[in-house]
Design a protein around this motif. Structure first.
Motif, PDB file in Angstrom:
ATOM      1  N   PRO A  59       4.643   6.690  -1.008  1.00 40.52           N
ATOM      2  CA  PRO A  59       5.456   6.632  -2.223  1.00 40.52           C
ATOM      3  C   PRO A  59       4.734   7.212  -3.433  1.00 40.52           C
ATOM      4  CG  PRO A  59       5.415   4.502  -1.126  1.00 40.52           C
ATOM      5  CD  PRO A  59       4.388   5.343  -0.452  1.00 40.52           C
ATOM      6  N   HIS A  60       5.524   7.827  -4.320  1.00 36.19           N
ATOM      7  CA  HIS A  60       4.931   8.424  -5.516  1.00 36.19           C
ATOM      8  C   HIS A  60       4.837   7.375  -6.623  1.00 36.19           C
ATOM      9  CE1 HIS A  60       3.281  11.523  -7.867  1.00 36.19           C
ATOM     10  NE2 HIS A  60       3.637  12.466  -7.026  1.00 36.19           N
ATOM     11  N   VAL A  61       3.609   7.165  -7.096  1.00 33.99           N
ATOM     12  CA  VAL A  61       3.343   6.130  -8.103  1.00 33.99           C
ATOM     13  C   VAL A  61       3.783   6.581  -9.500  1.00 33.99           C
ATOM     14  CG1 VAL A  61       1.457   4.805  -9.179  1.00 33.99           C
ATOM     15  CG2 VAL A  61       1.515   5.103  -6.706  1.00 33.99           C
ATOM     16  N   LYS A  62       4.017   7.892  -9.684  1.00 31.57           N
ATOM     17  CA  LYS A  62       4.403   8.376 -11.011  1.00 31.57           C
ATOM     18  C   LYS A  62       5.650   7.695 -11.548  1.00 31.57           C
ATOM     19  CE  LYS A  62       6.429  12.556 -11.372  1.00 31.57           C
ATOM     20  NZ  LYS A  62       7.856  12.302 -11.583  1.00 31.57           N
ATOM     21  N   SER A  63       6.508   7.179 -10.667  1.00 31.86           N
ATOM     22  CA  SER A  63       7.759   6.558 -11.119  1.00 31.86           C
ATOM     23  C   SER A  63       7.532   5.203 -11.778  1.00 31.86           C
ATOM     24  CB  SER A  63       8.722   6.360  -9.943  1.00 31.86           C
ATOM     25  OG  SER A  63       9.017   7.598  -9.370  1.00 31.86           O
ATOM     26  N   GLY A 165       9.231  26.443  -8.148  1.00 36.98           N
ATOM     27  CA  GLY A 165       8.513  27.409  -8.982  1.00 36.98           C
ATOM     28  C   GLY A 165       7.465  26.798  -9.898  1.00 36.98           C
ATOM     29  N   ARG A 166       7.221  25.498  -9.771  1.00 36.62           N
ATOM     30  CA  ARG A 166       6.335  24.796 -10.706  1.00 36.62           C
ATOM     31  C   ARG A 166       4.872  24.946 -10.314  1.00 36.62           C
ATOM     32  NH1 ARG A 166       7.823  18.613 -11.483  1.00 36.62           N
ATOM     33  NH2 ARG A 166       6.854  18.459  -9.438  1.00 36.62           N
ATOM     34  N   THR A 167       4.569  24.594  -9.091  1.00 35.03           N
ATOM     35  CA  THR A 167       3.220  24.788  -8.547  1.00 35.03           C
ATOM     36  C   THR A 167       3.403  25.240  -7.098  1.00 35.03           C
ATOM     37  OG1 THR A 167       3.033  22.530  -7.682  1.00 35.03           O
ATOM     38  CG2 THR A 167       2.236  22.882  -9.935  1.00 35.03           C
ATOM     39  N   GLY A 241      11.761  13.747  -1.851  1.00 30.67           N
ATOM     40  CA  GLY A 241      11.960  12.763  -2.916  1.00 30.67           C
ATOM     41  C   GLY A 241      13.146  11.895  -2.568  1.00 30.67           C
ATOM     42  N   THR A 242      13.504  11.019  -3.471  1.00 28.79           N
ATOM     43  CA  THR A 242      14.589  10.076  -3.231  1.00 28.79           C
ATOM     44  C   THR A 242      15.897  10.796  -2.849  1.00 28.79           C
ATOM     45  OG1 THR A 242      13.574   8.569  -4.822  1.00 28.79           O
ATOM     46  CG2 THR A 242      15.900   8.191  -4.316  1.00 28.79           C
ATOM     47  N   GLY A 243      16.184  11.912  -3.513  1.00 32.17           N
ATOM     48  CA  GLY A 243      17.473  12.587  -3.304  1.00 32.17           C
ATOM     49  C   GLY A 243      17.611  13.307  -1.989  1.00 32.17           C
ATOM     50  N   LEU A 257       6.769  11.499   3.751  1.00 28.21           N
ATOM     51  CA  LEU A 257       7.682  11.564   2.601  1.00 28.21           C
ATOM     52  C   LEU A 257       7.071  10.873   1.395  1.00 28.21           C
ATOM     53  CD1 LEU A 257      10.943  10.834   4.608  1.00 28.21           C
ATOM     54  CD2 LEU A 257      10.071  13.047   3.845  1.00 28.21           C
ATOM     55  N   GLN A 258       7.343  11.438   0.210  1.00 26.77           N
ATOM     56  CA  GLN A 258       6.685  10.921  -1.003  1.00 26.77           C
ATOM     57  C   GLN A 258       7.702  10.614  -2.107  1.00 26.77           C
ATOM     58  OE1 GLN A 258       4.987  14.632  -3.168  1.00 26.77           O
ATOM     59  NE2 GLN A 258       3.931  14.639  -1.225  1.00 26.77           N
ATOM     60  N   PRO A 259       8.745   9.810  -1.814  1.00 28.21           N
ATOM     61  CA  PRO A 259       9.734   9.491  -2.844  1.00 28.21           C
ATOM     62  C   PRO A 259       9.166   8.524  -3.879  1.00 28.21           C
ATOM     63  CG  PRO A 259      10.135   8.152  -0.921  1.00 28.21           C
ATOM     64  CD  PRO A 259       8.984   9.060  -0.559  1.00 28.21           C
ATOM     65  N   GLY A 260       9.726   8.573  -5.080  1.00 34.14           N
ATOM     66  CA  GLY A 260       9.241   7.690  -6.134  1.00 34.14           C
ATOM     67  C   GLY A 260      10.341   6.861  -6.768  1.00 34.14           C
ATOM     68  N   SER A 261      11.414   7.521  -7.208  1.00 30.18           N
ATOM     69  CA  SER A 261      12.423   6.859  -8.060  1.00 30.18           C
ATOM     70  C   SER A 261      13.198   5.749  -7.371  1.00 30.18           C
ATOM     71  CB  SER A 261      13.423   7.905  -8.575  1.00 30.18           C
ATOM     72  OG  SER A 261      12.767   8.919  -9.278  1.00 30.18           O
ATOM     73  N   TYR A 262      13.180   5.723  -6.034  1.00 29.83           N
ATOM     74  CA  TYR A 262      14.010   4.744  -5.311  1.00 29.83           C
ATOM     75  C   TYR A 262      13.692   3.297  -5.696  1.00 29.83           C
ATOM     76  CZ  TYR A 262       9.989   3.577  -2.387  1.00 29.83           C
ATOM     77  OH  TYR A 262       8.764   3.149  -1.945  1.00 29.83           O
ATOM     78  N   GLU A 268      20.582   8.931 -13.727  1.00 31.40           N
ATOM     79  CA  GLU A 268      20.643  10.342 -13.328  1.00 31.40           C
ATOM     80  C   GLU A 268      20.781  10.439 -11.806  1.00 31.40           C
ATOM     81  OE1 GLU A 268      17.016  12.510 -14.078  1.00 31.40           O
ATOM     82  OE2 GLU A 268      18.093  14.374 -14.439  1.00 31.40           O
ATOM     83  N   TYR A 269      19.992   9.633 -11.102  1.00 30.92           N
ATOM     84  CA  TYR A 269      20.067   9.628  -9.640  1.00 30.92           C
ATOM     85  C   TYR A 269      21.387   9.021  -9.160  1.00 30.92           C
ATOM     86  CZ  TYR A 269      16.063  11.441  -7.103  1.00 30.92           C
ATOM     87  OH  TYR A 269      15.173  12.273  -6.482  1.00 30.92           O
ATOM     88  N   ARG A 270      21.803   7.927  -9.824  1.00 33.13           N
ATOM     89  CA  ARG A 270      23.055   7.287  -9.404  1.00 33.13           C
ATOM     90  C   ARG A 270      24.217   8.275  -9.531  1.00 33.13           C
ATOM     91  NH1 ARG A 270      23.237   4.830  -6.349  1.00 33.13           N
ATOM     92  NH2 ARG A 270      22.402   2.823  -6.896  1.00 33.13           N
TER      93      ARG A 270
HETATM   94  C1  LIG Z   1       5.308  16.159  -6.156  1.00 35.09           C
HETATM   95  C2  LIG Z   1       6.327  15.058  -6.227  1.00 35.09           C
HETATM   96  N1  LIG Z   1       6.575  14.330  -5.115  1.00 35.09           N
HETATM   97  C3  LIG Z   1       7.470  13.325  -5.118  1.00 35.09           C
HETATM   98  C4  LIG Z   1       8.173  12.973  -6.269  1.00 35.09           C
HETATM   99  C5  LIG Z   1       9.127  11.812  -6.224  1.00 35.09           C
HETATM  100  O1  LIG Z   1      10.421  12.209  -6.365  1.00 35.09           O
HETATM  101  P1  LIG Z   1      11.605  11.197  -6.737  1.00 35.09           P
HETATM  102  O2  LIG Z   1      11.219  10.467  -7.962  1.00 35.09           O
HETATM  103  O3  LIG Z   1      12.728  12.129  -6.967  1.00 35.09           O
HETATM  104  O4  LIG Z   1      11.801  10.327  -5.572  1.00 35.09           O
HETATM  105  C6  LIG Z   1       7.950  13.720  -7.437  1.00 35.09           C
HETATM  106  C7  LIG Z   1       8.717  13.402  -8.650  1.00 35.09           C
HETATM  107  O5  LIG Z   1       8.765  14.104  -9.624  1.00 35.09           O
HETATM  108  C8  LIG Z   1       7.001  14.777  -7.423  1.00 35.09           C
HETATM  109  O6  LIG Z   1       6.742  15.496  -8.523  1.00 35.09           O
END
Ligand SMILES: Cc1ncc(COP(=O)(O)O)c(C=O)c1O
Length: 389
Positions: A59-63, A165-167, A241-243, A257-262, A268-270
């Motif tokens: 899971p992506h911790v950025k969320s 196109g980001r990285t 990602g989640t979508g 898989l590395q989803p975060g927002s779930y 926005e996702y809903r």
């Molecule tokens: C590299 C990367 N992986 C996974 C995610 C998680 O995606 P989501 O929040 O849509 O589930 C992000 C979100 O921006 C991301 O930048």
């Protein structure tokens, strides 16, 4: 990992705000409130999705930026955690390993640039199993030099641009250049590829999303084929990602898989996912706000404005009054909420908003209040708040 209190602030001043009483109505607003049962159900549902599909979950911790939530994701079976920034990873790893020797597997999903960052990564590698996404041979050289200087080893994924196109390297030729540079490095291990399709996640309509995901994944597949033909092993193929989650599983190229927002599901996702299987997560996170002025017939003013939430995805939804009442930004500190026709909001009344975009909204708060119905169950810190460096 058995420290139940990781990331919890239940013992300190945050809970003093409510004193002996623990009704959510006493939380000072604007504040982020999360329904604990929904949060845990989301974590469990995603872990089950991955288990059923035979893929690993990172899971992506950025969320959420929370040590408490990260720990629950690991406890539910995640193979490790994904982070966008070194600063996020440093603080969360420190928190999660404070009472535990078990090394966590950490993936940095965004490339690092320069000697200083490479050295921070090498230093972090002493505290976790670190994998870094790299999209240029120079990035490999910087990591190798740092790993030698710090007498450590690191793993590398080649970040592949799948259309965002980001990285990421743009094609197979560039991916081979990265992998070959890792192959001659003495302190680095090549572990595979990352291909994150951020441009796919919010495509409304499952068939459109599926078609776009198939197309972008075919590019990743070409790169994988080229690397394998050149003799490289790719035990990790991470992304998603989640979508796109269940679509990624169906397509079958990614094995991690590395989803975060779930964990929270923002509006926005809903809006994008509706009733699609990818959207079957509860909206656990709300932003509580108070009516501070009610001197007009058709609207009231609340204490959550531009500073209270991310504004890139439009206005928030007013919980319980969807369609009947709308929110409009009304300055830095205030918002305007229209009165539903059958009811006028009162001065002092509390309203709940669903944040349009959870990740950058969470980063504006020190804590998230965990609730069950009206009761505050706990308060957790947004551990990596502001750690964007
Ligand atoms: C590299 C990367 N992986 C996974 C995610 C998680 O995606 P989501 O929040 O849509 O589930 C992000 C979100 O921006 C991301 O930048």
């Amino acid at each position: 990992m058995n420290n139940h209190r990781i990331g919890s602030r239940a013992d300190d001043e945050a809970l003093d705000q409510v004193g002996e009483m623990n009704s959510r109505r006493l939380i000072a607003t604007p504040a982020l409130v999360c329904d604990l049962a929904m949060l845990l159900a989301n974590i469990e549902a995603m872990a089950n999705n991955a288990r059923r599909a035979g893929v690993t979950l990172r899971p992506h911790v950025k969320s959420h930026k929370s040590a408490y939530i990260a720990k629950r994701q690991l406890d539910a079976g995640a193979v490790g955690l994904s982070f966008a920034k070194l600063g996020e990873a440093e603080i969360i790893v420190e928190r999660l390993t404070a009472d535990n020797d078990q090394a966590i597997s950490v993936l940095l999903t965004s490339p690092l640039v320069g000697r200083h960052r490479a050295e921070r990564a090498a230093s972090l590698a002493a505290h976790c199993d670190l994998i870094v996404a790299v999209d240029h041979p120079d990035g490999v050289d910087e990591l190798e030099a740092a790993a030698i200087a710090f007498d450590t080893t690191l793993s590398v994924l080649c970040d592949v641009d799948v259309g965002l196109g980001r990285t990421g390297v743009v094609g197979a030729y560039e991916a081979l250049a990265v992998a070959e540079r890792v192959a001659v490095a003495t302190q680095l291990h090549f572990k595979g590829v990352q291909g994150y399709g951020g441009h796919l996640q919010h495509i409304a309509g499952r068939e459109h999303r599926r078609a776009a995901t198939i197309e972008s994944t075919s590019h990743l597949r070409l790169v994988i084929d080229a690397l394998e033909s050149a003799g490289f092993n790719l035990p990790i193929r991470s992304g998603g990602g989640t979508g796109t989650l269940l679509l990624d599983v169906e397509i079958g190229v990614l094995n991690e898989l590395q989803p975060g927002s779930y964990v929270f599901m923002d509006s926005e996702y809903r809006d994008a996912l509706g009733d699609d299987p990818e959207g079957r997560f509860a909206q656990s996170l709300t932003l509580v706000t108070t009516v501070i002025s009610a001197n007009h017939d058709d609207y009231v003013t609340v204490d959550a404005g531009l500073k209270a939430m991310a504004t890139d995805a439009g206005p928030p939804v007013v919980v319980g009054h969807e369609g009947a009442s709308t929110y409009r930004f009304f300055g830095d500190e205030q918002g305007m909420v229209t009165n539903p026709s059958q009811h006028s909001f009162r001065r002092g009344e509390r309203l709940e908003l669903v944040p349009p975009h959870c990740d950058p909204t969470v980063d504006r708060y020190d804590v998230i209040w965990l609730v069950h119905d009206d009761i505050i169950v706990d308060v957790i810190d947004v551990t990596a708040r502001g750690r964007s460096q």
